[in-house]
Design a protein around this motif. Structure first.
Motif, PDB file in Angstrom:
ATOM      1  N   VAL A   4      -5.922   4.088   5.762  1.00 48.10           N
ATOM      2  CA  VAL A   4      -5.753   3.326   4.271  1.00 48.10           C
ATOM      3  C   VAL A   4      -6.899   3.431   3.469  1.00 48.10           C
ATOM      4  O   VAL A   4      -6.783   3.779   2.494  1.00 48.10           O
ATOM      5  N   ASP A   5      -7.989   3.157   4.043  1.00 47.45           N
ATOM      6  CA  ASP A   5      -9.213   3.403   3.149  1.00 47.45           C
ATOM      7  C   ASP A   5      -9.365   4.964   2.612  1.00 47.45           C
ATOM      8  O   ASP A   5     -10.098   5.012   1.490  1.00 47.45           O
ATOM      9  N   SER A   6      -9.066   5.836   3.403  1.00 45.95           N
ATOM     10  CA  SER A   6      -8.990   7.297   2.940  1.00 45.95           C
ATOM     11  C   SER A   6      -8.182   7.503   1.723  1.00 45.95           C
ATOM     12  O   SER A   6      -8.468   7.984   0.732  1.00 45.95           O
ATOM     13  N   MET A   7      -6.959   6.709   1.919  1.00 46.07           N
ATOM     14  CA  MET A   7      -5.928   6.751   0.837  1.00 46.07           C
ATOM     15  C   MET A   7      -6.524   5.890  -0.459  1.00 46.07           C
ATOM     16  O   MET A   7      -6.217   6.738  -1.459  1.00 46.07           O
ATOM     17  N   GLU A   8      -7.175   4.830  -0.367  1.00 42.75           N
ATOM     18  CA  GLU A   8      -7.635   4.315  -1.540  1.00 42.75           C
ATOM     19  C   GLU A   8      -8.665   4.987  -2.268  1.00 42.75           C
ATOM     20  O   GLU A   8      -8.651   5.244  -3.502  1.00 42.75           O
ATOM     21  N   VAL A   9      -9.341   5.945  -1.738  1.00 47.32           N
ATOM     22  CA  VAL A   9     -10.290   6.791  -2.276  1.00 47.32           C
ATOM     23  C   VAL A   9      -9.750   7.826  -2.982  1.00 47.32           C
ATOM     24  O   VAL A   9     -10.342   8.366  -4.049  1.00 47.32           O
ATOM     25  N   ILE A  26       0.908  -1.216  -0.079  1.00 47.89           N
ATOM     26  CA  ILE A  26      -0.060  -0.081   0.055  1.00 47.89           C
ATOM     27  C   ILE A  26       0.872   1.363   0.082  1.00 47.89           C
ATOM     28  O   ILE A  26       0.826   2.108  -0.789  1.00 47.89           O
ATOM     29  N   LEU A  27       1.799   1.310   0.979  1.00 45.23           N
ATOM     30  CA  LEU A  27       2.775   2.687   0.864  1.00 45.23           C
ATOM     31  C   LEU A  27       3.416   2.861  -0.184  1.00 45.23           C
ATOM     32  O   LEU A  27       3.496   3.922  -0.776  1.00 45.23           O
ATOM     33  N   PRO A  28       4.042   1.646  -0.878  1.00 47.09           N
ATOM     34  CA  PRO A  28       4.799   1.814  -1.909  1.00 47.09           C
ATOM     35  C   PRO A  28       3.960   2.432  -3.206  1.00 47.09           C
ATOM     36  O   PRO A  28       4.309   3.287  -3.921  1.00 47.09           O
ATOM     37  N   ALA A  29       2.790   1.713  -3.217  1.00 46.69           N
ATOM     38  CA  ALA A  29       1.881   2.298  -4.176  1.00 46.69           C
ATOM     39  C   ALA A  29       1.658   3.683  -4.342  1.00 46.69           C
ATOM     40  O   ALA A  29       1.429   4.337  -5.195  1.00 46.69           O
ATOM     41  N   ASN A  80      -5.859   2.793 -10.825  1.00 41.78           N
ATOM     42  CA  ASN A  80      -4.531   1.990 -11.577  1.00 41.78           C
ATOM     43  C   ASN A  80      -3.448   1.682 -10.721  1.00 41.78           C
ATOM     44  O   ASN A  80      -2.296   0.624 -11.097  1.00 41.78           O
ATOM     45  N   TYR A  81      -3.144   2.467  -9.808  1.00 42.10           N
ATOM     46  CA  TYR A  81      -1.936   2.028  -8.698  1.00 42.10           C
ATOM     47  C   TYR A  81      -2.517   1.487  -7.567  1.00 42.10           C
ATOM     48  O   TYR A  81      -1.718   0.910  -6.687  1.00 42.10           O
ATOM     49  N   TRP A  82      -3.846   1.319  -7.125  1.00 42.80           N
ATOM     50  CA  TRP A  82      -4.192   0.643  -6.161  1.00 42.80           C
ATOM     51  C   TRP A  82      -3.972  -1.019  -5.986  1.00 42.80           C
ATOM     52  O   TRP A  82      -4.167  -1.463  -7.391  1.00 42.80           O
ATOM     53  N   PRO A  83      -3.123  -1.275  -5.160  1.00 48.34           N
ATOM     54  CA  PRO A  83      -2.595  -2.835  -5.325  1.00 48.34           C
ATOM     55  C   PRO A  83      -3.683  -3.818  -5.217  1.00 48.34           C
ATOM     56  O   PRO A  83      -3.385  -5.112  -5.676  1.00 48.34           O
ATOM     57  N   TYR A  84      -4.675  -3.869  -4.722  1.00 47.93           N
ATOM     58  CA  TYR A  84      -5.821  -4.781  -4.760  1.00 47.93           C
ATOM     59  C   TYR A  84      -7.170  -4.581  -5.336  1.00 47.93           C
ATOM     60  O   TYR A  84      -7.434  -3.290  -5.708  1.00 47.93           O
ATOM     61  N   PHE A  93       2.432   7.014  -6.586  1.00 47.54           N
ATOM     62  CA  PHE A  93       1.097   7.857  -7.360  1.00 47.54           C
ATOM     63  C   PHE A  93       1.366   9.175  -6.960  1.00 47.54           C
ATOM     64  O   PHE A  93       1.518  10.036  -7.792  1.00 47.54           O
ATOM     65  N   VAL A  94       1.972   9.217  -5.489  1.00 47.04           N
ATOM     66  CA  VAL A  94       2.153  10.778  -5.370  1.00 47.04           C
ATOM     67  C   VAL A  94       3.612  11.576  -5.978  1.00 47.04           C
ATOM     68  O   VAL A  94       3.381  12.536  -6.448  1.00 47.04           O
ATOM     69  N   LYS A  95       4.535  10.377  -6.210  1.00 47.71           N
ATOM     70  CA  LYS A  95       5.475  10.841  -6.944  1.00 47.71           C
ATOM     71  C   LYS A  95       5.272  11.350  -8.446  1.00 47.71           C
ATOM     72  O   LYS A  95       5.572  12.302  -9.131  1.00 47.71           O
ATOM     73  N   ASN A  96       4.487  10.240  -9.153  1.00 51.38           N
ATOM     74  CA  ASN A  96       3.958  10.705 -10.467  1.00 51.38           C
ATOM     75  C   ASN A  96       3.264  11.945 -10.572  1.00 51.38           C
ATOM     76  O   ASN A  96       3.119  12.648 -11.597  1.00 51.38           O
ATOM     77  N   ILE A  97       2.240  12.315  -9.522  1.00 49.07           N
ATOM     78  CA  ILE A  97       1.459  13.475  -9.518  1.00 49.07           C
ATOM     79  C   ILE A  97       2.553  14.711  -9.355  1.00 49.07           C
ATOM     80  O   ILE A  97       2.529  15.646 -10.054  1.00 49.07           O
ATOM     81  N   SER A  98       3.506  14.529  -8.617  1.00 51.14           N
ATOM     82  CA  SER A  98       4.406  15.563  -8.299  1.00 51.14           C
ATOM     83  C   SER A  98       5.142  15.826  -9.602  1.00 51.14           C
ATOM     84  O   SER A  98       5.446  16.985  -9.868  1.00 51.14           O
TER      85      SER A  98
END
Ligand code: ADP
Ligand code: MG
Length: 698
Positions: free
Chosen positions: A673-678, A586-589, A683-687, A593-598
């Motif tokens: 974690v659920d807030s991050m999923e939202v 979860i954290l790596p994913a 395409n980045y979410w691992p599950y 995503f944050v890196k790509n948006i940055s």
């Protein structure tokens, strides 16, 4: 549908097969052993074994196994081949009476709660001739009880058989008092309705939480839940239908009469109801049903989830234990009957259950407890952790009339006298209206609805049988000494109602007001597994079970230990899975995503210097905060888990620690974690998401 009569029970060595295949004397001798519960003579056992083996081989079996139900909650088997070498170097297919009746088994890998001393690791399995042998795949399965060499029960079957004996003994005393001399045995019957979820196997395999714990430890709600109520009794999807068809046929072959199947309230949830049978057989059948559900689902590319709460915010799965008491002459003792005499007997049996449920609320509660069921009980679709009973409007009124020496309705002038007046007919439907009660009378049986979907039904039925046996014992003691039977009976019923009516509740069990009301009434509200497990070793309960010879005190203490251990291990696995998923997936994913948006912000602003990047910046900020919170909490959870590694206090305190400390930390992590999923690009979410899992079966 295949011709049911041709396949029903073909894989079971049942009554009719015994009659057909055994020599008449052997058949009669076996029946007598079963009825009297006596030891099976080895000569008879040899004949039965040989005939059973021939039947099994004709039907494709090559192996046999003693099939038993250890404290793991699932069934265990150790296969042996029928093949024996002969002196001349050939082989014969052999199966002796000794092998049928008794097996040795290494007990050291099964939970014993300290009962099995380390120097004596052996256990043995003993045939329960009241449960039918059956063929599963290529194996003849012989249902057995599993005990230590000292004779202590190491399984779920032994106490169940003992509890059936306890209620048989006491109920016989009571029916005799009503002049039923032709009755020679009384048995309890059970029909266990089974709920379950089906999910796509490919999606399942992408979720470590489902694989390791059977439930989702994370998952933001799907945009659509069960609010439309369009799943309940809705059209069954073709893949699910194919699964159900195959399951039905396989169950029918095993003599399990799976009667109904429908979609349940939650998306992807289903239910199977079998026709009821004697309690020990119903218990075997429910175990087989769960096993077949899981195996057949795989064949159809699905996974059957039996966890009590696989998805947060979605209904959990339970098991409705329909329970009644019947005589060998075919009379259901919880059926009101037609005459004042039958009505009186019915009311007495009804009162025996009311008294039992009130006196032993704690044992009923503990009999359905597990780490999984803790999530379900008290959630808004399942009965609360408070045990109460619902009897329906008519019966409640009648009991009130008896208690207060009144007519049972305003128009009725005569005072209700047990044994004199005829009860009005109870419309069956009106007794089934309250779905929120954990323990409801449904016309001629009780439905105990607090059971979780995974657990064996043995435990709750051991408690029902034994506690009702205790009520009946007290009733019989009093009535057998009565000078005026009718007077004594009337007063006994009246007194029982007065003393135990607090357990009767007709309102909405899901309502918060009930929690307060129940507290006023002095009813127990044991919310979690660690809260209720000490009931196993409460003095009054040890007294009950030892007096009825259902458990010895060491057996009860052992069960307490096993349940505590089981609870702590379950939460431990869940917590470790949380750490693993968060750190490795979860954290790596989310970071990526944050890196790509940055990077996107950087690219955009290189093209147009003052271009608006509010969306990107907001997401980066919010996700970065959530990442930090999650990371901190996971590190903390890890530290707390380390404390459990070197635990020196009691097993009860360890379970309490898991409940109070570990679970709350897991809950905190789930929120972030659920807030991050939202917020994260799917395409980045691992599950697979809740939407994928719950609506993805096509
Ligand atoms: P419905 O749910 O449609 O009202 P029933 O009330 O007949 O159906 O049955 C519900 C469940 O209760 C079934 O599994 C059934 O086998 C079981 N059941 C019915 N009668 C008894 C009984 N006397 N003892 C135990 N279980 C029973
Ligand atoms: Mg039901």
């Amino acid at each position: 549908m295949k011709d049911l009569s041709k396949i029903f029970g073909i894989n079971v060595f049942n009554e009719s097969k015994m009659k057909e295949r055994l020599p008449r004397e052997t058949y009669l001798a076996l029946q007598k052993t079963i009825k009297d519960g006596k030891h099976l003579d080895i000569n008879i056992a040899n004949v039965v074994a040989s005939s059973m083996k021939d039947w099994a081989i004709e039907n494709g079996a090559t192996h046999f196994t003693h099939w038993f139900q250890p404290m793991t909650g699932i069934t265990a088997e150790k296969h042996d081949s029928f093949i024996s070498p002969t002196d001349d170097g050939n082989i014969i297919m052999d199966f002796s009476g000794k092998e049928l009746v008794k097996g040795e088994s290494d007990a050291s890998s099964f939970p014993s709660g300290g009962l099995r001393a380390t120097f004596e690791a052996r256990g043995y399995t003993a045939w329960d001739p009241t449960s039918y042998a059956f063929i599963k795949g290529k194996t003849l399965c012989i249902p057995t009880a599993f005990c230590s060499y000292g004779g202590e029960a190491l399984d779920k079957k032994t106490p169940l058989l003992r509890s059936m004996e306890a209620i048989n003994k006491q109920a016989l005393r009571v029916v005799r008092l009503f002049g039923n001399t032709d009755v020679t045995s009384v048995k309890t019957t059970v029909g266990a309705e089974q709920e379950y979820f089906l999910v796509d196997q490919n999606m399942y395999e992408k979720r470590p939480d489902l694989i390791f714990t059977g439930r989702t430890l994370f998952g933001a709600p799907a945009p659509k839940g069960q609010e439309m109520d369009d799943h309940y009794y809705g059209t069954i999807k073709s893949r699910v239908q194919a699964f159900m068809d195959e399951l039905n046929v396989e169950l029918w072959k095993l003599g399990v009469f799976a009667k109904t199947e429908h979609n349940e309230a939650a998306p992807a949830q289903h239910e199977l109801a079998p026709v009821f049978t004697t309690t020990n057989i119903a218990t075997d059948q429910n175990q087989l049903t769960m096993e077949l559900m899981q195996r057949i689902a795989k064949k159809h590319g699905m996974v059957c989830l039996l966890h009590e709460k696989p998805f947060e915010g979605v209904n959990g799965s339970g098991k409705h234990n329909n329970w009644s008491i019947s005589t060998n002459t075919g009379k259901n003792l919880l059926d009101p009957g037609e005459t004042p005499h039958e009505n009186a007997q019915f009311l007495l049996f009804l009162c025996s259950v009311i008294k039992a449920v009130d006196d032993y609320q704690d044992m009923l509660r503990v009999s359905v407890t597990s780490a999984g069921n803790d999530h379900r009980l008290g959630a808004n679709e399942a009965p609360p952790a408070i045990v109460s009973m619902f009897l329906g409007e008519e019966i409640t009124e009648i009991l009130e009339a008896i208690e207060n020496d009144e007519g049972y309705d305003a128009k009725e002038r005569v005072v209700m006298r047990v044994g004199v007046h005829i009860l009005p007919k109870f419309p069956k439907d009106s007794t089934d209206r309250n779905r929120t009660s954990p323990f409801a009378f449904t016309g001629n049986k009780f439905e105990f609805r607090a059971l979780g979907s995974t657990a064996s039904i043995s435990g709750p039925n051991v408690v029902l049988n034994t506690t009702v046996a205790e009520s009946l014992k007290q009733f019989a003691d009093e009535l057998e000494n009565a000078t005026d039977f009718d007077e004594c009976l009337h007063n006994l019923i009246k007194r029982t109602i007065k003393e135990h009516k607090r357990i009767i509740f007709s309102g909405n069990g899901y309502d918060n007001d009930w929690v307060l009301e129940a507290e006023k009434r002095g009813l127990l509200n044991l919310r979690t597994t660690p809260d209720c497990l000490p009931c196993y070793v409460a003095e009054k309960n040890i007294k009950l079970f030892t007096e009825h010879k259902v458990f010895t005190e060491p057996e009860m203490r052992a069960r307490y230990e096993i349940h505590l251990d089981n609870y702590s291990k379950t939460i431990n696995i869940e917590a470790r899975t949380v750490v693993d998923m968060v750190k490795k997936d979860i954290l790596p994913a989310v970071s990526e995503f944050v890196k790509n948006i940055s990077d996107l912000v950087i690219s955009k602003t290189t093209v147009i210097k003052d271009i608006n990047c509010d969306y990107e910046k907001d997401i980066i900020k919010r996700l970065s905060e959530l990442i930090k919170k999650t990371y901190d909490n996971v590190n903390q959870l890890n530290k707390e888990l380390e404390i459990t590694n070197s635990w020196t206090k009691s097993a009860q305190e360890l379970a309490d620690f898991y409940k109070d400390v570990i679970i709350s930390k897991m809950d905190e992590i789930r929120v972030t974690v659920d807030s991050m999923e939202v917020l994260t690009d799917r395409n980045y979410w691992p599950y697979p998401s809740y939407a994928d899992l719950l609506f993805g079966l096509v």
